[in-house]
Design a protein around this motif. Sequence first.
Motif, short mmCIF file in Angstrom:
data_model
loop_
_atom_site.label_atom_id
_atom_site.label_comp_id
_atom_site.label_asym_id
_atom_site.label_seq_id
_atom_site.Cartn_x
_atom_site.Cartn_y
_atom_site.Cartn_z
N SER A 136 0.90 -1.28 -0.25
CA SER A 136 0.41 0.44 -0.36
C SER A 136 0.23 1.34 -0.08
N ALA A 137 2.31 0.91 0.10
CA ALA A 137 3.33 2.08 -0.26
C ALA A 137 2.30 3.75 -0.63
N GLU A 138 2.23 3.24 -2.37
CA GLU A 138 2.09 4.26 -2.98
C GLU A 138 0.87 4.44 -2.42
N ALA A 139 -0.16 3.97 -2.91
CA ALA A 139 -1.39 4.67 -2.46
C ALA A 139 -1.26 5.69 -0.73
N ALA A 140 -0.21 4.87 0.07
CA ALA A 140 -0.84 6.10 1.19
C ALA A 140 -0.43 6.89 1.45
N ARG A 141 0.95 7.60 -0.06
CA ARG A 141 2.00 8.68 -0.55
C ARG A 141 0.59 9.98 -0.49
N ARG A 142 -0.42 8.90 -0.96
CA ARG A 142 -1.51 10.56 -2.28
C ARG A 142 -2.40 10.45 -0.53
N ILE A 143 -3.03 9.48 0.73
CA ILE A 143 -3.33 10.00 2.02
C ILE A 143 -2.84 11.79 2.79
N THR A 144 -3.56 12.63 2.54
CA THR A 144 -3.31 13.65 3.33
C THR A 144 -4.36 13.63 4.61
N VAL A 145 -5.70 13.00 4.80
CA VAL A 145 -6.20 13.57 6.32
C VAL A 145 -5.66 12.62 7.19
N PRO A 146 -5.77 13.72 8.51
CA PRO A 146 -5.27 12.56 9.52
C PRO A 146 -5.83 11.27 9.87
N VAL A 147 -5.06 10.36 10.02
CA VAL A 147 -4.75 8.83 10.40
C VAL A 147 -4.02 8.46 11.55
N GLU A 148 -4.86 7.47 12.10
CA GLU A 148 -4.76 6.87 13.77
C GLU A 148 -4.36 5.83 12.79
N PHE A 149 -2.86 5.39 13.20
CA PHE A 149 -2.06 3.87 12.52
C PHE A 149 -2.45 2.79 13.64
N LEU A 150 -2.53 1.58 13.44
CA LEU A 150 -2.20 0.71 14.35
C LEU A 150 -0.85 -0.74 13.93
N VAL A 151 -0.14 -0.76 15.38
CA VAL A 151 1.19 -1.59 14.82
C VAL A 151 0.85 -2.75 16.03
N GLN A 152 0.86 -3.98 15.73
CA GLN A 152 0.96 -4.85 16.35
C GLN A 152 2.72 -5.02 16.46
N TRP A 153 3.46 -5.32 17.88
CA TRP A 153 5.01 -5.02 18.13
C TRP A 153 5.84 -6.53 17.55
N ASP A 154 4.65 -7.91 17.69
CA ASP A 154 4.68 -9.08 17.54
C ASP A 154 3.57 -9.15 16.37
N ASP A 155 3.97 -8.63 15.48
CA ASP A 155 2.43 -9.18 14.42
C ASP A 155 3.55 -10.25 13.66
N GLU A 156 2.74 -11.38 13.52
CA GLU A 156 3.43 -12.40 12.98
C GLU A 156 2.72 -12.34 11.88
N LEU B 137 4.47 1.75 6.28
CA LEU B 137 3.87 1.94 5.54
C LEU B 137 3.16 3.12 6.17
N PHE B 138 3.08 3.24 7.82
CA PHE B 138 2.86 4.81 8.12
C PHE B 138 4.22 5.99 7.89
N ASP B 139 4.88 5.17 7.74
CA ASP B 139 5.58 6.50 7.40
C ASP B 139 5.36 6.53 5.94
N ALA B 140 4.69 6.24 5.52
CA ALA B 140 4.85 6.46 3.63
C ALA B 140 3.18 7.48 3.48
N LEU B 141 2.56 7.74 4.78
CA LEU B 141 1.24 8.93 4.56
C LEU B 141 1.35 9.57 4.54
N GLY B 142 0.66 10.50 3.57
CA GLY B 142 0.87 11.90 3.50
C GLY B 142 0.58 12.45 4.26
N SER B 143 0.15 12.47 5.50
CA SER B 143 -0.90 12.68 6.05
C SER B 143 0.02 13.90 6.98
N ALA B 144 -0.59 15.12 6.98
CA ALA B 144 0.01 16.51 8.29
C ALA B 144 0.22 15.19 9.16
#
Lengths: 243, 243
Positions: B175-195, B205-212
Amino acid sequence: MRFNSETSSDGVREHLFTLDEIPGVLWTPDGAVGPRPLIVMGHGGGQHKKAPGVVARAFRFVTECGFAVVAVDVPGHGDRPKDENYDRIVTENQARAAAGEELAPLIAGFQALVARRTVPEWQGVLDAVQELPFVGAGPVGYWGVSLGCGLGVPFVAAEPRVRAAVLGLGGALASAEAARRITVPVEFLVQWDDERVPREQGLALFDALGSAEKTLHANPGGHGEIPRFELDSTIRFFARHLS
Amino acid sequence: MRFNSETSSDGVREHLFTLDEIPGVLWTPDGAVGPRPLIVMGHGGGQHKKAPGVVARAFRFVTECGFAVVAVDVPGHGDRPKDENYDRIVTENQARAAAGEELAPLIAGFQALVARRTVPEWQGVLDAVQELPFVGAGPVGYWGVSLGCGLGVPFVAAEPRVRAAVLGLGGALASAEAARRITVPVEFLVQWDDERVPREQGLALFDALGSAEKTLHANPGGHGEIPRFELDSTIRFFARHLS
């Protein structure tokens, strides 16, 4: 513990005190009676016990949660005498950073040095403040970012009275070993574009925390740009764990 | 848009509908009149529009915020016919993963394929639901994790009516390419031990989000173990941005 002045505004009573030559400030709800949760706050580098970021948070902890809040000056900061040893190290570090050396390990080394003094100092402050009848031996929280994280991680690791902590803007270089000994819930703040603490260092410190409940909040922006909504989250975090 | 049934419990009215052969569910406050914010929810892989995690969140959005919530079955899920093409890919991917191939790129490829259908489908659902007088053209939020993130990122990127999104448990590969086009506020959840989603992929992916304004919440535990307090945070996030 000697109280030097007491003033009140907007429902918050501010008690300035000195304990073993350490200047401190205690904030409580106006007219507080009986025990209550207590937040120990650690200020940032170059700041002091009444820095605006400390005061603003303390007022909300007092007015919205009814907590007591205590902060003291770190050695060499605020109303404490200059420490020639620390000043020399800071000056040396600035020169080394200017000469191209990496900043993070220098900051880490300095914070570890200062923490050897502040951990017992803060434990003494906690002893004294919890003897006051309007504070008492209720649950304790710790809040500190940047220098307040570098000094806070060893404090929280050493102090079983602390039941929950908000930490952040600190890196694993300074604090990973002590972080592994922390088991209480932690809300950990990372600034995604932190110019002082490399992102990987902050994530590694979060990773090192031994707590079963720990939550990382990362936001865009530099070291000093924690967004306002994180303070709302901090308040809910402490309310959940200390009330 | 054809309504098939309408039931009510605990102040929430549940409308089952079909739109162009897509089965969906709309939840609104009992007796709702006039426009209100609308949350579009995307379910996880192997789940469906009324999966427990979707229903539990929808009920809280309706009862605590007065929002409307809509969810539809993703192709090949829930009440939709099996899709032989998708089934074949899933079976192939399972075999490739069993043979030692990395799982994340296989999931990413599959999600990108499905998103080419779901983005226009969900836009059509949004058109239809917003014509209902008790929903109207108010601000729209999106919630989706895991498959709901893989499909949600391109949806949020494509759909200007979405003003805020909660995403997570997804990686940059899909999703990184589409994520760069997102500009609205996002709350992004990561599970630290995601299998299922490597930590680095989620952070990227969080880093790629274009949102301020974007905020990362990471917690210990596996893919399915988002802690309960994150739902409280989700509700506050949507309330802040949509109310």
